[in-house]
Scaffold this active site. Sequence first.
Site, PDB file in Angstrom:
ATOM      1  N   ASP A  67      34.045  -2.134  28.846  1.00  0.00           N
ATOM      2  CA  ASP A  67      33.372  -2.139  30.018  1.00  0.00           C
ATOM      3  C   ASP A  67      33.981  -2.622  31.255  1.00  0.00           C
ATOM      4  O   ASP A  67      34.858  -3.371  30.861  1.00  0.00           O
ATOM      5  CB  ASP A  67      31.841  -2.473  29.970  1.00  0.00           C
ATOM      6  CG  ASP A  67      31.746  -4.010  29.366  1.00  0.00           C
ATOM      7  OD1 ASP A  67      32.910  -4.702  29.375  1.00  0.00           O
ATOM      8  OD2 ASP A  67      30.515  -4.346  28.943  1.00  0.00           O
ATOM      9  N   ASN A 136      19.230  -9.971  26.033  1.00  0.00           N
ATOM     10  CA  ASN A 136      18.272  -8.986  25.801  1.00  0.00           C
ATOM     11  C   ASN A 136      18.650  -7.870  24.909  1.00  0.00           C
ATOM     12  O   ASN A 136      18.256  -6.869  24.695  1.00  0.00           O
ATOM     13  CB  ASN A 136      18.027  -8.282  27.143  1.00  0.00           C
ATOM     14  CG  ASN A 136      19.165  -7.433  27.866  1.00  0.00           C
ATOM     15  OD1 ASN A 136      20.305  -7.602  27.197  1.00  0.00           O
ATOM     16  ND2 ASN A 136      18.985  -7.167  28.958  1.00  0.00           N
ATOM     17  N   GLU A 143      22.013  -1.485  28.291  1.00  0.00           N
ATOM     18  CA  GLU A 143      20.905  -2.221  28.609  1.00  0.00           C
ATOM     19  C   GLU A 143      19.912  -1.636  27.724  1.00  0.00           C
ATOM     20  O   GLU A 143      19.828  -0.476  27.420  1.00  0.00           O
ATOM     21  CB  GLU A 143      20.491  -2.550  30.079  1.00  0.00           C
ATOM     22  CG  GLU A 143      21.432  -2.805  30.701  1.00  0.00           C
ATOM     23  CD  GLU A 143      21.453  -4.289  30.593  1.00  0.00           C
ATOM     24  OE1 GLU A 143      21.016  -4.861  29.952  1.00  0.00           O
ATOM     25  OE2 GLU A 143      22.275  -5.001  31.914  1.00  0.00           O
TER      26      GLU A 143
HETATM   27  C1  GLP Z   1      28.149  -9.408  29.125  1.00  0.00           C
HETATM   28  C2  GLP Z   1      29.057  -8.266  28.510  1.00  0.00           C
HETATM   29  C3  GLP Z   1      28.888  -7.968  27.003  1.00  0.00           C
HETATM   30  C4  GLP Z   1      28.710  -9.374  26.489  1.00  0.00           C
HETATM   31  C5  GLP Z   1      27.510 -10.090  26.966  1.00  0.00           C
HETATM   32  C6  GLP Z   1      27.301 -11.226  26.419  1.00  0.00           C
HETATM   33  O1  GLP Z   1      27.495  -8.968  29.994  1.00  0.00           O
HETATM   34  N1  GLP Z   1      29.395  -7.082  29.207  1.00  0.00           N
HETATM   35  O2  GLP Z   1      29.856  -7.381  26.536  1.00  0.00           O
HETATM   36  O3  GLP Z   1      28.853  -9.371  25.230  1.00  0.00           O
HETATM   37  O4  GLP Z   1      27.168  -9.978  28.429  1.00  0.00           O
HETATM   38  O5  GLP Z   1      28.082 -12.318  27.487  1.00  0.00           O
HETATM   39  P1  GLP Z   1      28.322 -13.910  26.862  1.00  0.00           P
HETATM   40  O6  GLP Z   1      29.351 -13.650  25.647  1.00  0.00           O
HETATM   41  O7  GLP Z   1      28.797 -14.558  27.995  1.00  0.00           O
HETATM   42  O8  GLP Z   1      27.158 -14.538  26.284  1.00  0.00           O
END
Ligand code: GLP
Length: 241
Positions: A67, A136, A143
């Site tokens: 992404d 979430n 989402e």
């Molecule tokens: C972000 C990314 C995800 C990631 C998630 C968790 O928004 N787009 O790919 O897995 O949130 O993030 P973190 O690893 O910082 O907890």
Amino acid sequence: MRVIEVDNYDEMSEKAAELILEKIKENKHANLGLATGGTPVGTYRCLIKDHTENKTSYKNVQTFNLDEYIGIDPDNPNSYHSYMKANLFDHIDIPAAQTHIPNGNAEDLAIECLRYDKMIEEKGGIDLQLLGIGTNGHIGFNEPGTPFASHTHVVELAQSTREANARYFNSLDEVPTHALTMGISSILASKGIVLLASGEMKADAIYELLYGKIDEEMPASALRKHSNVTLIADKDALKKV
Ligand code: GLP
């Protein structure tokens, strides 16, 4: 789903790096799906250490990121382009042309989504997809409520996701409201998937992932429909299980 329980973040990172390195040993032309966020940073650190010490080469590897935010410049330090360079690409021998990230600044985002999916397919698909998980249950930026049949698409970020990611920005206002993400169906098309989870903050999401309903309200639950998923989670993330 194979579940590997580890003690902590560092062990999770080492185990994930091991699986990625195994894949590259098996096939030096491996196509790797990569993720951003705080979770995979340690994994990338292990890959960099291995590259320095054992000279594992990425000259023939292709990478595909999940992404990217919409509307921030790739050179902005908070873009996922910058994240990937800082945390991995600048420290290994992968040619820039073999690292692929959706272009959140494309003039026509709908065409960019189609281009991205088509490119992954034309390059033979993803052999191993690394994933984190949102509190979430989001994967990539899919989402809750995202159709399981989705391909790469534009999303409006949930307020909780913007808040969780605000720690990287000067203020919540600066966090983009939209992003481009590979869809659930694009993710499930990978031949193998490694999902990482560390910390108590992820405990509810991991419980739902393993025992909740397979439901579009819980995007990660789609992974239970895939036959080759490994969850590497630490004790804190598995606390509710
Ligand atoms: C972000 C990314 C995800 C990631 C998630 C968790 O928004 N787009 O790919 O897995 O949130 O993030 P973190 O690893 O910082 O907890």
